[in-house]
Design an enzyme around this catalytic site. Sequence first.
Site, PDB file in Angstrom:
ATOM      1  N   ALA A  29      -4.607   5.181  -7.867  1.00 18.08           N
ATOM      2  CA  ALA A  29      -4.684   4.398  -6.424  1.00 18.08           C
ATOM      3  C   ALA A  29      -4.605   5.491  -5.422  1.00 18.08           C
ATOM      4  O   ALA A  29      -4.908   6.734  -5.667  1.00 18.08           O
ATOM      5  CB  ALA A  29      -3.214   3.692  -6.352  1.00 18.08           C
ATOM      6  N   ASN A  30      -4.412   4.927  -4.241  1.00 15.93           N
ATOM      7  CA  ASN A  30      -4.062   6.182  -2.892  1.00 15.93           C
ATOM      8  C   ASN A  30      -3.087   5.663  -2.138  1.00 15.93           C
ATOM      9  O   ASN A  30      -2.336   4.824  -2.462  1.00 15.93           O
ATOM     10  CB  ASN A  30      -5.537   6.285  -2.127  1.00 15.93           C
ATOM     11  N   ARG A  31      -2.873   6.229  -1.108  1.00 17.70           N
ATOM     12  CA  ARG A  31      -1.597   5.963  -0.222  1.00 17.70           C
ATOM     13  C   ARG A  31      -2.097   5.340   0.932  1.00 17.70           C
ATOM     14  O   ARG A  31      -1.188   4.785   1.860  1.00 17.70           O
ATOM     15  CB  ARG A  31      -1.300   7.278   0.522  1.00 17.70           C
TER      16      ARG A  31
END
Length: 412
Positions: A217-219
């Site tokens: 995932a990412n932020r």
Amino acid sequence: MLAGKTIVLIISGGIAAYKSLDLIRRLRERKARVRVVMTKGAQQFITPLAAGALSADKVYTELFDREAEQDVGHIRLARECDLILVAPATADMMAKMVHGIADDLATAILLATDKPVLLAPAMNPSMWGNPATQRNQATLSSDGKHFVGPKRGEMAESGEAGIGRMAEPLEIAQEVGEILAGKAVSGTPIDKPLSGRRVVITSGPTHEPIDPVRYIANRSSGKQGHAIAQAAAEAGADVILVSGPVTIPDPQGITVVHVETAKAMLQAVKNALPADIAIMAAAVADWGVAAEDGHKIKKDGSGKPPALDLIENPDILATIGHNDTLRPMLLIGFAAETQNLLENATSKLTRKRADWIVANNVSAEGGIMGGDKNTVRIVSSEGVEDWPQLDKTEVAGRLVEKIAAFFNSPPH
């Protein structure tokens, strides 16, 4: 604004009548009393029993009802209310109103009332665009009637799309409140810059599963994409928001499709098209695992991490940009970069056939990923437009204003 108010809801005979059930619920959530009148046509789509259960009141269907008319019931309904709402308002209903026809309970009430009347038209795009319907709409508007919608989108008929969809219940309820609060000018449809436009927006991250408990995932928080969706809806657009996994609430009055992975997001975007505008604000993971493990991957004691076979995810912006059938008139992408911002954004503009790229530097020190502020640069074939640091809601508002200017300026 609706607490203690009485709304007479006239449901006429169109497939959009099913939305009127949700509309009853939305009005009652706002503490309004809803008295429902159904035409014979409406009863072909929904039942008085369903409408009565939601309104918690009697549903009126007949002009020549001995019990209801012993004290001239249609006059009471026309006068003992704060507003009359026609949703859906069919082409036939609008034509009858123009000519003063009162051949059933609904049209008799409309002819006898001295209260504000709000119409939510719903019909096939060809019917809405017919000169007769346009003349009728203009006449009703000049007579002081209010309008909300119709919206652009797909019709009940397979393969049909255009302007003719009934406005969403939340938008109609909001318009009722504005009329009763004196914020809407009688006889003048609210001039919203994106009225009749359909917008598809992606927002948030994607989660690419590794095993049942882990994912790539990412932020991304989804704050910017969600803010754009809200601003577009407030500008009158019919918005479809395709959201990855986020912890923020869905924007009100907007159709939201929740997805997890890049592949699911691409499919949801395809399903939402055609549209006039697509804004690809989601931070889609570039890679996913070739095959998700069916069980949680365990450490084997070697001290070495397991090898993950990564594959490239579909590029949603490029897929839409290079598909002449799906591509909207205005396609906007985002470039979240940590270096060579303008160079990378300009390259993305060309490679993915976008019209605009909203470029921002997402280096950790900037606090943009997950934060409430953003500093963007709009890259297009006409050059680069620098914006100052703004709240993400302000960025959304300015972007929607720019989109509206695009459609309201020649030759568009």
